[in-house]
Write an enzyme that holds these catalytic residues in place. Structure first.
Site, PDB file in Angstrom:
ATOM      1  N   HIS A 126     -11.152   8.544   0.377  1.00  0.00           N
ATOM      2  CA  HIS A 126     -12.266   7.612   0.527  1.00  0.00           C
ATOM      3  C   HIS A 126     -13.458   8.394   1.070  1.00  0.00           C
ATOM      4  O   HIS A 126     -13.306   9.405   1.743  1.00  0.00           O
ATOM      5  CB  HIS A 126     -11.845   6.516   1.513  1.00  0.00           C
ATOM      6  CG  HIS A 126     -12.792   5.370   1.628  1.00  0.00           C
ATOM      7  ND1 HIS A 126     -13.958   5.436   2.372  1.00  0.00           N
ATOM      8  CD2 HIS A 126     -12.748   4.109   1.129  1.00  0.00           C
ATOM      9  CE1 HIS A 126     -14.576   4.265   2.322  1.00  0.00           C
ATOM     10  NE2 HIS A 126     -13.875   3.450   1.566  1.00  0.00           N
ATOM     11  N   ASP A 204      -5.284   8.880   7.338  1.00  0.00           N
ATOM     12  CA  ASP A 204      -6.038   7.652   7.085  1.00  0.00           C
ATOM     13  C   ASP A 204      -5.048   6.583   6.636  1.00  0.00           C
ATOM     14  O   ASP A 204      -4.596   6.577   5.489  1.00  0.00           O
ATOM     15  CB  ASP A 204      -7.098   7.915   6.015  1.00  0.00           C
ATOM     16  CG  ASP A 204      -7.871   6.661   5.622  1.00  0.00           C
ATOM     17  OD1 ASP A 204      -7.584   5.580   6.167  1.00  0.00           O
ATOM     18  OD2 ASP A 204      -8.751   6.760   4.747  1.00  0.00           O
ATOM     19  N   GLN A 207      -5.133   1.748   4.400  1.00  0.00           N
ATOM     20  CA  GLN A 207      -4.541   0.982   3.297  1.00  0.00           C
ATOM     21  C   GLN A 207      -3.021   0.860   3.409  1.00  0.00           C
ATOM     22  O   GLN A 207      -2.423   0.044   2.709  1.00  0.00           O
ATOM     23  CB  GLN A 207      -4.895   1.646   1.960  1.00  0.00           C
ATOM     24  CG  GLN A 207      -6.363   1.598   1.595  1.00  0.00           C
ATOM     25  CD  GLN A 207      -6.865   0.194   1.272  1.00  0.00           C
ATOM     26  OE1 GLN A 207      -6.094  -0.692   0.913  1.00  0.00           O
ATOM     27  NE2 GLN A 207      -8.159  -0.016   1.404  1.00  0.00           N
ATOM     28  N   LYS A 230      -8.778  -4.837   7.358  1.00  0.00           N
ATOM     29  CA  LYS A 230      -7.817  -4.687   6.258  1.00  0.00           C
ATOM     30  C   LYS A 230      -6.416  -5.104   6.697  1.00  0.00           C
ATOM     31  O   LYS A 230      -5.500  -5.168   5.876  1.00  0.00           O
ATOM     32  CB  LYS A 230      -7.800  -3.241   5.766  1.00  0.00           C
ATOM     33  CG  LYS A 230      -9.129  -2.786   5.165  1.00  0.00           C
ATOM     34  CD  LYS A 230      -9.029  -1.394   4.584  1.00  0.00           C
ATOM     35  CE  LYS A 230     -10.388  -0.839   4.203  1.00  0.00           C
ATOM     36  NZ  LYS A 230     -11.059  -1.590   3.122  1.00  0.00           N
ATOM     37  N   CYS A 368     -15.730   3.465  -3.330  1.00  0.00           N
ATOM     38  CA  CYS A 368     -16.013   4.510  -2.342  1.00  0.00           C
ATOM     39  C   CYS A 368     -15.095   5.715  -2.518  1.00  0.00           C
ATOM     40  O   CYS A 368     -14.684   6.360  -1.549  1.00  0.00           O
ATOM     41  CB  CYS A 368     -15.894   3.969  -0.914  1.00  0.00           C
ATOM     42  SG  CYS A 368     -17.163   2.769  -0.497  1.00  0.00           S
TER      43      CYS A 368
END
Length: 411
Positions: A126, A204, A207, A230, A368
């Protein structure tokens, strides 16, 4: 765990926004990779703070401040448990995954680099895990290394390992689950390879944490970031997890109130982590709402929810593939419930606009992740992303909507 063990209707009923109509149709919300909806308990927690406990934290001796402080710090404990660390000092509240990455770039990496050093990422990152490193590279004269991704959307693990061994980057940073392709990366192996050559890793997990359990005691990242919005929590709040010994070695990211030990015009001394990295009045309501989201998810059989979401994604792909001219973008063997696709020469934005007329919310664009789009030779995709409150019937509505679009453009 079998997906049939999970009852989506029970959980769906707890999300008031899903009960509405859009353009005369029941809302079909399939934009969960961009942001998830909020259960009533999260909404109530945020409004309850403002109705009953609105006060600044830590410094007040009155009842409202005391209650707000207790609720705020309780979320730190919940977050620690949610991520599998026994030390709540390793939990830093930030605005989201983006700020968490910037904090690590500026406070951990920046003081440690010299011209000629490098940072390693992957092609599927991202923008939030690309741009902070580019800014640092421009300022400090370091190199940004990029591990390649295959046409299927999988990180080339051998190349990742080779770059680690050959260049010994100051840090390696990678996404756990791709927001645009749905790829679940083999992060345990990626982290292990980095640690084998003494390279710390930032993961990261924006998600991944909404879909399945992420345990830092198993994966062993040195840093991890997630975004509350999220994770069925409020916007503008997130978490940076960091190994305490690393956090304790880092200078403050921002200066201001509550991160100080003592201030004089001659010198200021700082508190230990986590307070050192939480300057100023935080998003107290956001933290309290995030705590409610953690409690909500802790009350769910997450393995069953994950299996159900996987079945949704697989069913959506299987049905969409039957549509002539439709191409799935991202075909990794291990995928989350994200389905990106293109239909012939129909623009992704047209797909999103037409579906919205039927009350179906998807995302259209580059998500993104422009570099991976360029690698794949496309400008963007239409993306449907699923959560545990979605249903097989909604997948059927999506497929029917796409079929209508194909017919419209071909007639």
């Amino acid at each position: 765990m079998n997906s049939t063990d999970f009852d989506p209707q029970f959980w769906r009923a707890q999300f008031p926004i899903l009960q509405q109509t859009v353009n005369g149709h029941p809302l079909v919300y399939l934009d969960n990779a961009a942001t998830t909806q909020k259960p009533q308990v999260v909404i109530d927690a945020v409004s309850g703070y403002y109705r009953k406990d609105n006060a600044n934290i830590h410094r007040g001796v009155h009842a409202l401040s005391q209650r707000a402080t207790v609720a705020y710090e309780a979320c730190r404990e919940l977050a620690a448990g949610f991520l599998g660390t026994s030390d709540s000092r390793e939990i830093i509240f930030v605005r989201g995954a983006t700020e968490g990455i910037n904090l690590v770039a500026q406070s951990f990496v920046r003081p440690r680099v010299q011209p000629g050093d490098c940072v390693l990422i992957t092609e599927m990152e991202h923008h939030a895990n690309i741009v902070p490193w580019q800014l640092l590279a421009e300022e400090k004269g370091i190199e940004l290394l990029v591990a390649p991704v295959s046409e299927k959307g999988e990180v080339e693990l051998d190349a990742w390992k080779a770059l680690l061994k050959a260049r010994r980057p100051v840090i390696a940073a990678c996404v756990h689950v791709s927001n645009s392709l749905g790829t679940i990366n083999p992060v345990e192996a990626m982290i292990e390879a980095a640690h084998a050559v003494g390279v710390p890793v930032l993961l990261d997990a924006a998600q991944s944490t909404p879909h399945f359990a992420v345990d830092v005691s198993v994966l062993k990242p040195d840093f991890l970031v997630l975004s509350g919005h999220k994770l069925f929590g409020p916007t503008g709040i997130g978490i940076l997890y960091g190994r305490y010994d690393l956090l304790a070695s880092m200078p403050p990211y921002q200066g201001g109130g509550d991160m100080i030990q003592k201030v004089s015009f001659a010198k200021t001394t700082y508190k230990k982590p986590p307070e050192r990295f939480e300057a100023g009045t935080p998003d107290i309501a956001g933290v309290i709402g995030l705590a409610a989201a953690f409690q909500f998810l802790n009350g769910m059989d997450r393995a069953a929810a994950a299996a159900y979401e996987t079945s949704l994604g697989q069913y959506a792909e299987s049905q969409l593939r039957r549509i002539e001219g439709l191409r799935i973008i991202g075909e990794a063997e291990d995928k989350a419930s994200v389905v990106s696709f293109l239909i012939g020469d129909i623009h992704a934005h047209d797909v999103g606009t037409f579906l919205d007329q039927d009350g179906i919310a998807i995302r259209a664009g580059h998500h993104c992740t422009q570099p991976i789009m360029q690698k794949l030779g496309i400008s963007g995709t239409a993306r449907a992303s699923f959560a545990f409150y979605n249903t097989m019937e909604e997948v059927d509505q999506l497929v029917a909507g796409v079929q209508k679009i194909v017919k419209f453009f071909r007639d």
